[in-house]
Structure formats: C-alpha cells, structure tokens
Design an enzyme around this catalytic site. Structure first.
Site, short mmCIF file in Angstrom:
data_model
loop_
_atom_site.label_atom_id
_atom_site.label_comp_id
_atom_site.label_asym_id
_atom_site.label_seq_id
_atom_site.Cartn_x
_atom_site.Cartn_y
_atom_site.Cartn_z
N GLU A 195 0.82 -1.21 0.00
CA GLU A 195 0.00 0.00 0.00
C GLU A 195 0.85 1.26 0.00
OE1 GLU A 195 -2.99 -0.17 -0.73
OE2 GLU A 195 -3.19 -2.33 -0.44
N ASP A 227 -5.09 -4.94 -9.04
CA ASP A 227 -4.36 -3.84 -9.68
C ASP A 227 -3.98 -4.21 -11.11
OD1 ASP A 227 -4.41 -2.43 -7.23
OD2 ASP A 227 -2.57 -3.44 -6.56
#
Length: 324
Positions: A71, A152
């Site tokens: 992250e 992603d």
C-alpha cells in the site's frame, strides 16, 4: 489495492454518481447533519468501491508487513504522479484493515472536485504507474512477490487495452477502434480473415509495453524514495491506518525520478537498458519485466514484417526497435 477515484469521473456512469450521493446522504443523516459534506461523500465512495471496513486487521506477521509495503508503494507512486499532473488529488488515507469488498488494504485517493468529461493520455499513463506501485514495492522490498496485486493488474490491463484498442492512443495501432475493425464492418468479417491475427499481436505488444513501462517507472519511484517507503511501511504495520497530517508529513518529501516524468508526461517508454539497470538493484527481480518488453518487441516486429500495419514512430515502436 489502489482505490483511486481521481480522474475517473469521465468514465463513471450517472448511476454510480447517484448511488454515491444517496449513500453520502444516509451517512450524513446518521450523524444528524443537515448538509452532505466531503467527508460523507468520501466515505460513501469508499464503501462503494471497497466495502465496509472491518473492526480490526486479520493480518499477521509477514502478510501484514507485505500488505503494508504494497500500500505504501501505491502511495509513493500516486504522490509522485500527482506532483506531475496539475489538479490531481493527493493520497488521503492508507489502511491495512480489510474491508467487506475483499481488499486486505487500500490506498485512498478522493474524487476530483471538478466535473470531468475527458481523460488525457498522461493521466492514463499516470494511473497505470500508480496501479503498479504495489507490485513494484513488493519486488523491491519483500523476499518474494505475493498475489496481492491481482486486482491492480486486472485494472491496469483493462485500462491499457482500452487506451490502445478503443481510445486510439497508440501511434503504432493508430486512431482506430480495434473491435469495430475486427468485426469487419460491411464486409462481414472478411478483413479479420485476411489479417491472420496480426492486429491482435500488435495490440498485445502495445499493451505489454505500456504495462512493462508502468512497472519499471514505479520501481524507480520506490528506489528514489526508499527511506520514506521503509519508515511509512513500519508505521502503517504498527498503526494499521495512517491518514491526514501524519500521512502528509511523510508524502510531502517524495522525490520524482526523471524516468517517471518521461513516461507519464512525454509518453516515453523505459528502454531495455533502463529495465536492466532496475534489475541490478539489490533484491529486485525485474527479469519478468525485461522478458515482457522483449516479447512485446518481437510480437510487434513480427506484425510489421507481415505487413499488418506500417511501423509508426511511437514511443512503443522506438522501444521495440531498441529491444531488438
């Protein structure tokens, strides 16, 4: 997982916006507010795209550390990109507390306040780099790569494919809609039979080059900001959520490597030599990215030799020639 709503209003349906507004109104009502503020709208967007945050993190040990590093990788690349593109929203929140939508962690970028009808090519490349930030961080700072980037990669592949095959943003493919072309128009698919799959190979090569470039520049951002990445990852692992001024104090010092500016703003793909240089960074395994670019070059060159499309002086074409 990167939860970015910045720059995507042009691609959102009216139904999505109405649903967000209704959710925001409900949240405001529960807090006895007469007016819906940005805070409620941001919470509504997060609930819609990622689900409701659980009470605490279920992650332990190595998994918790990897998700935190993933992250923070998104946050660093997103911050660097926002410094290059005026009007981009900053990263607002980091969390490694899972949500009901399935995300183990998320990096939140709020929606733009202005109404948008278009996305520009630089914004698309910026989004691709941001989406690859988590995988880049894992490759650089973790002992092995996890499956955490699955969403992603799916989103990045979809965006890259659309930019090449629908938006006409690839100079090598040209300003055409590949789907309409493949359907054959008035000749009922006769063109597709004559093409022998060459256009599909060219599109795949362009998509691979875009994604390989996005991963390479994301890696360089992590390398340029290694100290920030290590420190913020440790803080996120400990606190499980970092936001507001505490997050800004870390991200305000993010450095922008030249290779990111060249990719996002100018559309220049990293050369094979630059990819090989990234592979020389300690603990970094970039062999797959190098392999992807070489495969893209070979596929594009084959398509050119077969006469599917005339070579164009696009950034991708230049990279293909260099790779060969």
């Amino acid at each position: 997982m990167l939860q970015s709503c910045s720059g995507l209003s042009a691609l959102l349906s009216q139904h999505s916006l109405v649903a967000w507004l209704l959710q925001a109104a409900l949240l405001a009502g529960r807090s006895n507010k007469a007016v819906v503020c940005r805070e409620e709208f941001s919470q509504a967007v997060l609930r819609s795209v990622a689900g409701i945050e659980k009470k605490r993190s279920i992650l332990q040990g190595t998994e918790k550390d990897v998700v935190a590093r993933h992250e923070v990788g998104h946050a660093l690349v997103s911050t660097a990109v926002s410094k290059l593109l005026p009007g981009s929203a900053p990263v607002q929140k980091l969390s490694i507390i899972p949500r009901t939508g399935g995300a183990l962690g998320f990096t939140y970028i709020p929606p733009n306040t202005e109404d948008r009808a278009l996305m520009f090519d630089s914004e698309i490349r910026g989004q691709l780099a941001m989406l690859m930030g988590g995988r880049a961080a894992e490759q650089l700072t973790c002992s092995s790569v996890s499956t955490g980037a699955v969403d992603d990669i799916r989103r990045a592949t979809d965006l890259a494919l659309r930019s090449v095959s629908e938006f006409g943003l690839s100079a090598a493919v040209g300003p055409l809609n590949v789907g309409v072309l493949a359907a054959g128009g008035a000749d009922d698919g006769a063109w597709l039979m004559r093409d022998n799959g060459n256009m599909a190979k060219l599109v795949e090569a362009e998509v691979k080059a875009l994604l390989g470039g996005a991963l390479a520049v994301a890696v360089e951002v992590i390398v340029a900001n290694k100290g920030i990445h290590d420190g913020l990852s440790a803080l996120l692992t400990k606190q499980e959520r970092v936001e507001g001024e505490a997050l800004n104090r870390w991200l305000e010092h993010v450095q922008i490597p030249d290779i990111l500016k060249e990719y996002v703003v100018q559309g220049a793909l990293p050369t094979p030599n630059e990819l090989q240089a990234a592979a020389a960074v300690p603990h970094l395994q970039m062999n797959f990215a190098v392999k992807q670019l070489k495969e893209a070059a070979e596929a594009a060159a084959a398509a050119f030799r077969l006469g599917a499309v005339e070579p164009a002086a696009s950034p991708a074409a230049v990279a293909f020639e260099a790779a060969l």
